[in-house]
Design a protein around this motif. Structure first.
Motif, PDB file in Angstrom:
ATOM      1  N   LYS A 122       2.568   1.537  -3.587  1.00 44.52           N
ATOM      2  CA  LYS A 122       1.865   2.283  -4.599  1.00 44.52           C
ATOM      3  C   LYS A 122       1.618   3.594  -4.162  1.00 44.52           C
ATOM      4  CE  LYS A 122      -2.557   0.768  -6.587  1.00 44.52           C
ATOM      5  NZ  LYS A 122      -3.833  -0.219  -6.791  1.00 44.52           N
TER       6      LYS A 122
ATOM      7  N   THR B 213       0.752  -1.465  -0.003  1.00 49.70           N
ATOM      8  CA  THR B 213      -0.027  -0.076  -0.035  1.00 49.70           C
ATOM      9  C   THR B 213       0.810   1.175  -0.014  1.00 49.70           C
ATOM     10  OG1 THR B 213      -1.739  -1.189   1.286  1.00 49.70           O
ATOM     11  CG2 THR B 213      -1.933   1.269   1.175  1.00 49.70           C
TER      12      THR B 213
ATOM     13  N   ARG C 146       3.130   6.038  -7.298  1.00 49.76           N
ATOM     14  CA  ARG C 146       2.183   6.650  -8.143  1.00 49.76           C
ATOM     15  C   ARG C 146       2.579   8.227  -8.366  1.00 49.76           C
ATOM     16  NH1 ARG C 146      -4.006   4.824  -7.131  1.00 49.76           N
ATOM     17  NH2 ARG C 146      -4.227   3.477  -8.656  1.00 49.76           N
TER      18      ARG C 146
ATOM     19  N   CYS D 122       4.556  -3.812  -9.063  1.00 46.59           N
ATOM     20  CA  CYS D 122       3.562  -2.547  -8.946  1.00 46.59           C
ATOM     21  C   CYS D 122       3.930  -1.142  -9.563  1.00 46.59           C
ATOM     22  CB  CYS D 122       3.241  -2.201  -7.373  1.00 46.59           C
ATOM     23  SG  CYS D 122       2.428  -0.818  -6.943  1.00 46.59           S
TER      24      CYS D 122
ATOM     25  N   ILE E 285       2.187   0.513 -12.950  1.00 53.09           N
ATOM     26  CA  ILE E 285       2.214   2.221 -12.753  1.00 53.09           C
ATOM     27  C   ILE E 285       2.683   2.771 -13.959  1.00 53.09           C
ATOM     28  CG2 ILE E 285       2.345   4.311 -11.546  1.00 53.09           C
ATOM     29  CD1 ILE E 285       2.298   2.582  -8.997  1.00 53.09           C
TER      30      ILE E 285
END
Ligand code: GUN
Ligand code: FE
Length: 424
Positions: free
Chosen positions: A104, A101, A108, A135, A139
């Motif tokens: 990410k 979490t 981002r 991840c 992205i």
């Protein structure tokens, strides 16, 4: 097919800016460039021209060395040299990427900022965690930007929560490759990433050399950045003839396309090996200044015919902008010029721009200038506020390099596609 009209500026060679005022550039549906024209050939008569007026259209930037998980540390913690900086600030931040979490959330923002700064392709260090690395790759795919993404290998001289097992790392690299081959867009790919020699046992280096060979993957790492680091490698690897040889012995030094960041203290045999093996030196002048590492002798490298690209090395570098990297590259080279009694001529603006576009782009294929068959990676720059007094095109470009920033970029293209702002 798409046709754009603007002031086209690029550097097909380091010798100077190539300028086509109010020229046309024709982009094929596959995202590559058909050609650039002073007046539009009849064959394109029926295609609509998208006219960008008096703005500048330049190649997008390519950052060949950047650490995505260090994004939160930007501008912080620059009061130490490399080794204590890693221990005190960098490793603890990277350890947080065990939490997907958190990964990410930061990744981002990182990709969003690359987009903002007009960096359409990058060679990126993630962390030693597989899930977070994948991840990050996802992205990039969603954003439509090009990237080589590396799960970082480290299994010694680091906190336990960052160390990875060699076989799990090898499996992770293979899995990421399979995943990107199946689900990718052709712009995002894995890169084998031993952190640096002090972080990797011989077993790990050997396994990474093998996996790079077996899967035909490029390699990236750090080399001869800081004097204490160089001395430490000598101690750790007494059998290696130089720092670079500690990679070379395991097939991690040009046997596959290879990026080595820094090389501030590479000379003698190491320099010969870089040259002989076609290793790409990634110059990171912001980072080398911040961490007081030294100044890489870029003019000497260029004179010797070594391939040099440019990187921000965030967060050793304090800014995500390749314009700032260009500026630092020029300015540190001027310090060297003065200190060597003019023996090492400084970099010109066009040379540094070339490093940030075509020289780095070449690691991704035909990328980084507006020649036929090159990928259309471009930035539309609105320099109206800088251009209030009839500057020449050359002067507008110089002013943009020194005074411009992300706010001046109006549109961004990667591989022919205009990229909208990614989700943050
Ligand atoms: N050497 C090993 N790891 C790193 C890093 O994260 N940043 C820099 N600048 N050098 C390194
Ligand atoms: Fe680095």
């Amino acid at each position: 097919m798409k046709i754009y009209r603007a002031n086209l500026i690029d550097t097909p060679t380091p010798k100077g800016f190539r300028i086509l005022e109010h020229g046309y550039i024709v982009v094929r549906d596959n995202g590559t460039i058909e050609g650039r024209y002073a007046s539009l050939p009849d064959t394109f008569r029926d295609v609509e021209v998208i006219d960008f007026g008096d703005r500048l259209l330049i190649p997008a930037f390519n950052d060949l060395h950047v650490h995505a998980p260090q994004y939160r540390n930007l501008g912080l913690a620059l009061d130490l040299e490399l080794l204590p900086w890693l221990e005190t600030y960098t490793f603890p931040e990277e350890a947080k990427f065990a939490d997907l979490t958190y990964a990410k959330y930061i990744y981002r923002r990182f990709v969003h900022e690359l987009w903002m700064q007009g960096t359409m392709r990058s060679a990126v260090f993630a962390t030693s965690h597989y899930a977070a690395t994948r991840c990050l790759a996802d992205i990039f795919i969603q954003a439509g930007m090009g990237a080589m993404v590396g799960q970082v290998g480290m299994n010694r001289n680091c906190p336990n929560n960052l160390a990875n097992h060699t076989n799990e790392l090898v499996q992770g690299i293979a899995e990421l490759k399979t995943y990107l081959d199946e689900h990718g867009n052709g712009l995002v790919s894995p890169i084998v990433t031993p952190r640096f020699v002090p972080s990797c046992t011989d077993d790990m280096l050997a396994a990474l050399g093998q996996v790079a060979h077996d899967y035909n993957l490029p390699v990236q790492s750090h080399l001869s950045e800081n004097p204490s680091e160089v001395a430490w490698v000598k101690q750790l690897e007494p059998e290696a003839s130089c720092y670079g040889d500690a990679y070379n012995r395991y097939g991690l030094f040009g046997q596959q396309p290879t990026l080595m960041a820094h090389c501030c203290h590479s000379d003698g045999e190491e320099l010969e090996m870089i040259k002989r093996n076609g290793v790409v030196v990634v110059h990171c002048p912001m980072s080398n200044s911040n961490l007081a590492s030294g100044v890489a002798p870029i003019r000497r490298f260029l004179n010797e015919g070594i391939w040099v690209a440019l990187g921000t090395d965030v967060s050793g570098g304090h800014n995500m902008s390749m314009l700032r990297a260009i500026q630092y590259a020029i300015q540190v080279s001027k310090g060297q010029y003065a200190q060597t009694n003019h023996a090492m001529p400084f970099l010109t603006a066009a040379e540094a721009f070339y490093l940030a576009t075509k020289a780095g782009g070449a690691f991704f294929g035909k990328v980084g200038c507006f020649e036929p068959d090159y990928a259309f990676d471009a930035l539309l720059v609105d320099d109206t506020y800088l251009n209030y007094n009839n500057y020449t095109m050359q002067q507008r470009m110089e002013r943009y390099i020194y005074l411009g920033d992300d706010r001046d970029i109006r549109r961004r293209f990667c591989a022919g596609k205009e990229l909208c702002e990614p989700v943050m």
